[in-house]
Design an enzyme around this catalytic site. Structure first.
Site, PDB file in Angstrom:
ATOM      1  CG  ASP A  22      -2.070   0.917   1.127  1.00  0.00           C
ATOM      2  OD1 ASP A  22      -2.311   1.445   0.024  1.00  0.00           O
ATOM      3  OD2 ASP A  22      -2.742   1.132   2.147  1.00  0.00           O
ATOM      4  N   GLY A  23       0.312   2.339  -0.542  1.00  0.00           N
ATOM      5  CA  GLY A  23       0.973   3.650  -0.466  1.00  0.00           C
ATOM      6  C   GLY A  23       1.585   4.118  -1.778  1.00  0.00           C
ATOM      7  CG  ASN A  24       2.095   1.394  -5.006  1.00  0.00           C
ATOM      8  OD1 ASN A  24       2.942   1.229  -4.142  1.00  0.00           O
ATOM      9  ND2 ASN A  24       1.667   0.414  -5.774  1.00  0.00           N
ATOM     10  N   GLY A  25       0.075   5.349  -4.452  1.00  0.00           N
ATOM     11  CA  GLY A  25      -0.532   6.604  -4.905  1.00  0.00           C
ATOM     12  C   GLY A  25       0.013   7.789  -4.112  1.00  0.00           C
ATOM     13  CD1 TRP A  27       7.327   6.644  -2.361  1.00  0.00           C
ATOM     14  CD2 TRP A  27       6.886   6.867  -4.558  1.00  0.00           C
ATOM     15  NE1 TRP A  27       8.528   6.680  -3.026  1.00  0.00           N
ATOM     16  CE2 TRP A  27       8.286   6.819  -4.376  1.00  0.00           C
ATOM     17  CE3 TRP A  27       6.380   7.003  -5.853  1.00  0.00           C
ATOM     18  CZ2 TRP A  27       9.183   6.892  -5.453  1.00  0.00           C
ATOM     19  CZ3 TRP A  27       7.270   7.084  -6.909  1.00  0.00           C
ATOM     20  CH2 TRP A  27       8.657   7.034  -6.702  1.00  0.00           C
ATOM     21  CG  HIS A  39       0.156   1.667  -9.310  1.00  0.00           C
ATOM     22  ND1 HIS A  39      -0.082   1.433  -7.981  1.00  0.00           N
ATOM     23  CD2 HIS A  39      -0.948   2.308  -9.787  1.00  0.00           C
ATOM     24  CE1 HIS A  39      -1.285   1.890  -7.662  1.00  0.00           C
ATOM     25  NE2 HIS A  39      -1.832   2.430  -8.742  1.00  0.00           N
ATOM     26  CB  SER A  67      -8.516  -5.905  -4.117  1.00  0.00           C
ATOM     27  OG  SER A  67      -9.205  -4.685  -4.320  1.00  0.00           O
ATOM     28  CD1 TRP A  71     -12.543  -5.547 -10.426  1.00  0.00           C
ATOM     29  CD2 TRP A  71     -11.780  -4.720 -12.361  1.00  0.00           C
ATOM     30  NE1 TRP A  71     -11.863  -6.555 -11.075  1.00  0.00           N
ATOM     31  CE2 TRP A  71     -11.397  -6.082 -12.260  1.00  0.00           C
ATOM     32  CE3 TRP A  71     -11.407  -3.997 -13.502  1.00  0.00           C
ATOM     33  CZ2 TRP A  71     -10.655  -6.727 -13.255  1.00  0.00           C
ATOM     34  CZ3 TRP A  71     -10.665  -4.645 -14.486  1.00  0.00           C
ATOM     35  CH2 TRP A  71     -10.309  -5.991 -14.363  1.00  0.00           C
ATOM     36  CG  LEU A 133      10.026 -16.765  -3.147  1.00  0.00           C
ATOM     37  CD1 LEU A 133       9.713 -16.815  -1.658  1.00  0.00           C
ATOM     38  CD2 LEU A 133      10.489 -15.363  -3.511  1.00  0.00           C
TER      39      LEU A 133
HETATM   40  C1  FPP Z   1      -2.003   0.060  -3.379  1.00  0.00           C
HETATM   41  O1  FPP Z   1      -1.525   1.381  -3.318  1.00  0.00           O
HETATM   42  C2  FPP Z   1      -1.425  -0.608  -4.555  1.00  0.00           C
HETATM   43  C3  FPP Z   1      -2.125  -1.201  -5.556  1.00  0.00           C
HETATM   44  C4  FPP Z   1      -3.593  -1.278  -5.583  1.00  0.00           C
HETATM   45  C5  FPP Z   1      -1.446  -1.792  -6.714  1.00  0.00           C
HETATM   46  C6  FPP Z   1      -0.192  -2.520  -6.351  1.00  0.00           C
HETATM   47  C7  FPP Z   1       0.538  -2.926  -7.552  1.00  0.00           C
HETATM   48  C8  FPP Z   1       1.888  -2.989  -7.610  1.00  0.00           C
HETATM   49  C9  FPP Z   1       2.799  -2.654  -6.514  1.00  0.00           C
HETATM   50  C10 FPP Z   1       2.526  -3.435  -8.864  1.00  0.00           C
HETATM   51  C11 FPP Z   1       2.582  -4.920  -9.000  1.00  0.00           C
HETATM   52  C12 FPP Z   1       1.632  -5.452  -9.936  1.00  0.00           C
HETATM   53  C13 FPP Z   1       1.760  -6.653 -10.568  1.00  0.00           C
HETATM   54  C14 FPP Z   1       0.720  -7.083 -11.463  1.00  0.00           C
HETATM   55  C15 FPP Z   1       2.904  -7.529 -10.378  1.00  0.00           C
HETATM   56  P1  FPP Z   1      -2.570   2.563  -3.515  1.00  0.00           P
HETATM   57  O2  FPP Z   1      -2.684   2.843  -4.959  1.00  0.00           O
HETATM   58  O3  FPP Z   1      -3.851   2.202  -2.832  1.00  0.00           O
HETATM   59  O4  FPP Z   1      -1.838   3.745  -2.769  1.00  0.00           O
HETATM   60  P2  FPP Z   1      -2.528   4.888  -1.919  1.00  0.00           P
HETATM   61  O5  FPP Z   1      -3.211   4.216  -0.751  1.00  0.00           O
HETATM   62  O6  FPP Z   1      -1.380   5.728  -1.485  1.00  0.00           O
HETATM   63  O7  FPP Z   1      -3.476   5.602  -2.819  1.00  0.00           O
END
Ligand code: FPP
Length: 246
Positions: A22-25, A27, A39, A67, A71, A133
């Site tokens: 979590d936290g990609n957005g 970041w 992502h 998840s 969608w 793994l």
């Molecule tokens: C949650 O962060 C992240 C996701 C929903 C996507 C995660 C996907 C990856 C790390 C890439 C890997 C993918 C594959 C298919 C191997 P968020 O977007 O909810 O972040 P936020 O809470 O800061 O908005």
């Protein structure tokens, strides 16, 4: 004052680590970038963790990549995430092969674009004979949906006379979940969630019953080997009792 716990390479190592990345957005936003850049960087974090986990001879790492609820995100973000298996193939596959990592996918096929399904199939096939793994990617996965599907299958078996109601127990349900192929490693020993959120978000609801949980404020794209070892060090401090006494 809290003492920093150090990872002990000779201490206990979990067999199965599950990660809510979590936290990609956030970041990306902090850096004035589009959410998709988070992502993209998150994929690199997967590489770091998988290489570290393979070195430590961890058996399974399950990552929550998409998840059944994701969608609901903007179409453009969903479309980008559907391209990530392609980027994984281009950028991670050599490293996965070099580290003997076998990729498995866990989730529903419905609504996944054909090109995404095709790439996933190729990655799974290329790594299928690797013996180290297992990188288990939860993609279009939801814990409640998984339990509903398993329940339906069991009901059908009872209706068909293949199983009596008395025979239905926890082992029966576990055997119908998507993690059944992981056999003795089906249930994670440790769950990690990055970015400071403290919830399960419909991830492995049945399988996490006795997992140790570790929540870190580090956002997923910044997650590195050192963060991973901090998580494992915390795990080594835990006293797992499974409802019994130590
Ligand atoms: C949650 O962060 C992240 C996701 C929903 C996507 C995660 C996907 C990856 C790390 C890439 C890997 C993918 C594959 C298919 C191997 P968020 O977007 O909810 O972040 P936020 O809470 O800061 O908005």
């Amino acid at each position: 004052m809290t003492e920093t716990v150090r990872f002990n390479p000779n201490g206990e190592i979990p067999n199965h680590v599950a990660i809510i990345m979590d936290g990609n957005g956030r970041w990306a936003k902090e850096r004035g970038l589009k959410r998709t850049a988070g992502h993209r960087e998150g994929l690199r974090a997967i590489k770091r963790v998988v290489v570290a986990a393979a070195k430590l001879q961890i058996k399974v790492v399950t990552v929550y990549a998409f998840s059944t609820e994701n969608w609901k995100r903007p179409k453009s973000e969903v479309a980008y995430i559907m391209q990530l298996p392609g980027l994984l193939q281009d950028e991670l596959l050599p490293e996965l092969m070099a580290n003997n990592v076998k990729v498995q996918i866990m989730g529903k096929e419905e609504h996944i674009p054909i090109y995404t399904k095709h790439t996933i199939k190729q990655v799974v096939q290329t790594t299928q004979n690797n013996t180290g793994l297992i990188l288990n990617i939860a993609f279009n996965y939801g814990g409640r949906d998984e339990i509903v599907q398993a329940t339906k299958e069991i009901c059908q078996e009872v209706r068909d006379g293949k199983l009596t109601l008395d025979q239905v127990d926890e082992t029966t349900l576990s055997a119908h979940l998507k993690t059944a192929c992981l056999r003795e490693f089906a249930d994670p020993d440790l769950l990690i969630r990055s970015s400071g959120e403290v919830r399960l978000s419909n991830f492995l609801l049945w399988q996490l019953a006795y997992a140790e949980m570790y929540f870190t404020s580090v956002k997923w794209p910044d997650f590195d080997e050192e963060t991973f070892l901090d998580c494992l060090a915390a795990y080594q401090e835990r006293n797992r009792r499974y409802g019994g006494l130590s």
